[in-house]
Design an enzyme around this catalytic site. Structure first.
Site, short mmCIF file in Angstrom:
data_model
loop_
_atom_site.label_atom_id
_atom_site.label_comp_id
_atom_site.label_asym_id
_atom_site.label_seq_id
_atom_site.Cartn_x
_atom_site.Cartn_y
_atom_site.Cartn_z
N CYS A 2 8.56 17.64 -18.52
CA CYS A 2 9.37 18.28 -17.48
C CYS A 2 9.07 17.62 -16.14
CB CYS A 2 9.01 19.76 -17.39
SG CYS A 2 9.12 20.64 -18.94
N ARG A 27 13.14 13.21 -16.68
CA ARG A 27 11.97 13.73 -17.41
C ARG A 27 12.33 14.94 -18.27
NH1 ARG A 27 7.04 12.13 -15.39
NH2 ARG A 27 6.12 14.04 -16.17
N TRP A 77 12.35 20.15 -20.14
CA TRP A 77 12.63 19.66 -21.50
C TRP A 77 11.94 20.69 -22.39
CZ3 TRP A 77 9.41 17.49 -25.49
CH2 TRP A 77 10.13 16.95 -26.55
N ASN A 103 4.39 21.81 -16.43
CA ASN A 103 4.75 20.73 -17.36
C ASN A 103 3.60 20.60 -18.34
OD1 ASN A 103 5.62 18.43 -18.67
ND2 ASN A 103 4.82 17.04 -17.11
N GLY A 104 3.89 20.72 -19.63
CA GLY A 104 2.83 20.58 -20.64
C GLY A 104 2.96 21.67 -21.68
N GLU A 483 14.18 -1.95 -33.07
CA GLU A 483 14.45 -1.59 -31.67
C GLU A 483 15.95 -1.45 -31.43
OE1 GLU A 483 12.94 -0.36 -29.38
OE2 GLU A 483 14.10 -0.78 -27.57
N LYS A 487 17.74 1.95 -30.03
CA LYS A 487 18.58 1.96 -28.83
C LYS A 487 19.91 2.64 -29.12
CE LYS A 487 16.36 1.47 -26.13
NZ LYS A 487 15.09 1.38 -26.62
N GLU A 490 19.62 6.56 -30.08
CA GLU A 490 19.14 7.52 -29.07
C GLU A 490 20.14 7.72 -27.93
OE1 GLU A 490 15.60 6.60 -26.80
OE2 GLU A 490 15.98 4.48 -26.91
N HIS A 506 16.24 -3.75 -51.91
CA HIS A 506 15.35 -2.73 -52.52
C HIS A 506 15.81 -1.32 -52.17
CE1 HIS A 506 12.62 -5.92 -53.71
NE2 HIS A 506 12.70 -6.40 -52.49
N LYS A 605 12.17 11.19 -20.85
CA LYS A 605 11.72 9.82 -20.62
C LYS A 605 10.32 9.58 -21.19
CE LYS A 605 11.75 5.65 -19.30
NZ LYS A 605 12.51 4.71 -20.15
#
Ligand code: AGP
Length: 610
Positions: A2, A27, A77, A103-104, A483, A487, A490, A506, A605
């Site tokens: 947050c 955030r 968040w 935040n946490g 990667e 990208k 998300e 496979h 983030k």
């Protein structure tokens, strides 16, 4: 994760609290709130709502806050409790005297809540945070700071807090364990913020609050204490980066701006670390002799940083013959890792606040390992917990999808691999010199790729209707494929999977039909023919092939429906060159689909909680 802002001064608090909070929205952005101490009667007044800060501003238009010069604000968040008004911050105690933003995660909140309910406290939300103001109320006997100290002594877990009280309108209290919190020092005013960009327009003098520290902010002064009550003389830092690094500067999204910053970021890194042929890392924390004695390296990271670490493994082993293992931080921390003598742990983290990577580092330190981190945020928790730091100095990365931080991490890994190759005498000096020379050409190559972004945009839009993507690569570009998939998924929410191309047969090949698009990284290399075989296997099952290939390759046009060309740089440097088309493919598809590119749903983030 947050975002927290606090202000105490002589200016109107609400506009400062809101404008600064907007710079922290990356955030977390599922709900937000603001609370102030009314200048007229010291009452605590707050507004909060589900949705973005723009929704909070609408609410404040219809329900304006009173005049105030002290307050706190928060963008969330969600961890405990769904995103809604009741669960958003700030949270009030039962007496209406204490207001808290957090935040946490408070890991022992349930036991605390039960004991407070037994004492008659009533709770409104499903959050862990709400126990904090009620604990302060429980301990309050007239001394605000003492009550806060006693309350936070009961908390287990990670927290960054902003706390105000109607009984003490001249004090704003901040405290932290495990979640970042910065104190901004002004003239007749002081600030707290989760990250530096939020207060840059007000002050460049900051204190990075450390774990188990509590700050008492007044208009004219700031005092910092340890949780043990001892007063501390904190280090005051001067922030160097410019305000415009947290503005879009005419780009439609931070992500596109940051994609365009990559040539300059790489150039800055090369200028800083690669002079003539020698490579220097001033803050690495280990001497050349100690680096010569490194027996093996364990890379720990999450998400994009993990993909950079996978490329790093190839590079360091290829150049220096030092064995490297790469582990997801969230796995490393729980598998009782074996860390032999002579091991260096190399955590990679853009934010330096990712809970899993911090926990992995703490796990390794307990086992006596040396920590050299690759990090982008000066003064972050990871930087402070490492013996040495290789700062990427990519500037603040606001877009939730990591772009410039990723290529900066790659560049740092190339430099580190070359440094180790030289110290371990694992490569002839002329080969090291040649790779370094080619590395110096990368900024220009990236700029050239960006000049063709309209071609990449066309390919992306032509394929944006596909409901599922596969990304295939080999060797150094297997991590690039992972990667590229991350990208896309998300920011566009399209199911996308990265795979080692040799693994296709496979299992994943069962997915291939005319409804799948497959992005193949088929730049010129000694495994080019293998990639062509994979492409033929895909095409024979009607899969749509989008190739990222080397400029000189005309053969590929026979095999792929779409081709995106990148300049020839050789297989070794190809992870740096294919990164940009992969970022732009994801960006343009997400934009075409109307997604919120900079603030994708459900994401934040930096994941500062487990
Ligand atoms: C990358 O685009 C994601 N936003 C995410 O995977 C990120 O890389 C991961 O959370 C690690 O973050 P860090 O580099 O700040 O530790």
């Amino acid at each position: 994760m947050c975002g927290i802002i606090g202000y105490i001064g002589n200016k109107k608090a609400p506009p400062i609290l809101i404008e600064s909070l907007k710079k922290l929205e990356y955030r977390g952005y599922d709900s937000s709130g603001i609370g102030v101490i009314s200048s007229r009667d010291n009452r605590l007044v707050f507004r909060k709502t589900k949705g973005k800060i723009s929704d909070l501003c609408e609410l404040m238009k219809s329900q304006p806050l009173p005049e105030a010069t002290c307050g706190i604000s928060h963008t969330r968040w969600a961890t405990h409790g769904e995103p809604n008004r009741i669960n958003s911050h700030p949270h009030l105690d039962g007496s209406g005297k204490f207001l808290v933003v957090h935040n946490g995660i408070i890991e022992n909140y349930e036991t605390l809540k039960e004991s407070l309910i037994k004492k008659g406290h009533k709770f409104l939300s499903q959050t862990d945070t709400e126990v904090i103001p009620h604990l302060i109320q429980e301990y309050y006997r007239g001394d605000f700071i003492d009550a806060v100290k006693k309350a936070i002594a009961r908390l287990k877990g990670a927290f960054a807090l902003g706390i105000i009280s109607s009984n003490h309108p001249d004090i704003l209290i901040a405290a932290r364990i495990g979640s970042p919190l910065i104190i901004g020092l002004g003239k007749g005013e002081n600030f707290i913020a989760s990250d530096v960009p939020a207060i840059l327009e007000h002050t460049r003098k900051v204190i990075y609050l450390k774990d188990e520290q509590l700050a008492v902010l007044r208009r004219e002064k700031v005092e910092v204490y340890g949780f043990n009550g001892k007063i501390i003389k904190p280090e005051i830092n001067k922030v160097s980066f410019k305000v415009d690094s947290v503005e879009k500067q005419g780009f439609p999204h931070f992500m596109l701006k940051e994609i365009h910053e990559q040539p300059a970021v790489i150039q800055r890194m090369l200028n800083a670390h690669l002079r003539k042929e020698s490579i220097s890392f001033p803050d690495i924390g280990l001497s050349d002799d100690e680096l010569k004695r490194v027996k093996n390296i364990i890379i720990v990271a999450c998400g994009t940083a993990y993909h950079a670490g996978m490329v790093g493994k190839y590079l360091i082993e290829l150049f220096s013959k030092v064995p490297v293992t790469v582990d997801l931080s969230s796995e490393f921390r729980y598998r009782s890792p074996i860390i032999p003598a002579g091991t260096v742990i190399l955590p990679i983290s853009q934010s330096g606040e990712t809970a899993d990577t911090l926990a992995a580092v703490r796990e390794a330190k307990v086992r006596g390992a040396k920590i050299i981190s690759i990090c982008n945020v000066v003064g972050s928790s990871l930087a402070r917990e490492s013996q040495g730091v290789l700062y990427t100095h990519a500037g603040p990365e606001i877009g939730v999808a990591s772009t410039k931080a990723y290529t900066a991490q790659l560049c740092m890994l190339y430099l580190l691999a070359l440094k180790l190759a030289s110290l371990h005498k694992a490569l002839p000096a002329r080969e090291i010199k040649n790779i370094a020379k080619n590395l110096k050409g990368i900024p220009a190559v990236l700029s050239r790729i960006l000049k063709d972004k309209h071609l990449i945009s066309r390919v992306a839009k032509r394929n944006s209707h596909y409901g599922c993507f596969l990304f295939l690569g080999r060797n150094l570009n297997y991590p690039s494929a992972l990667e590229g998939a991350l990208k896309l998924k998300e920011i566009s929410y399209i199911p996308a999977e990265g795979y080692a191309a040799g693994e296709m047969k496979h299992g994943p090949i069962a997915l291939i039909d005319e409804y799948r698009a497959v992005v193949c990284l088929v730049n010129k290399s000694d495994i080019y023919e293998k990639m062509i075989s994979n492409i033929q296997e895909i095409r024979s099952r009607k899969g749509r092939v989008i190739a990222i290939a080397t400029n000189s390759d005309l053969n590929i046009k026979k095999h792929a429906a779409d081709v995106i060309y990148v300049p020839e740089t050789g297989q070794l440097l190809s992870p740096l060159t294919v990164a940009l088309p992969l970022q732009l493919i994801a960006y343009y598809i997400a934009v075409k689909r109307g997604c919120d590119v900079d603030q994708p749903r459900n994401l934040a983030k930096s994941v500062t909680v487990e």
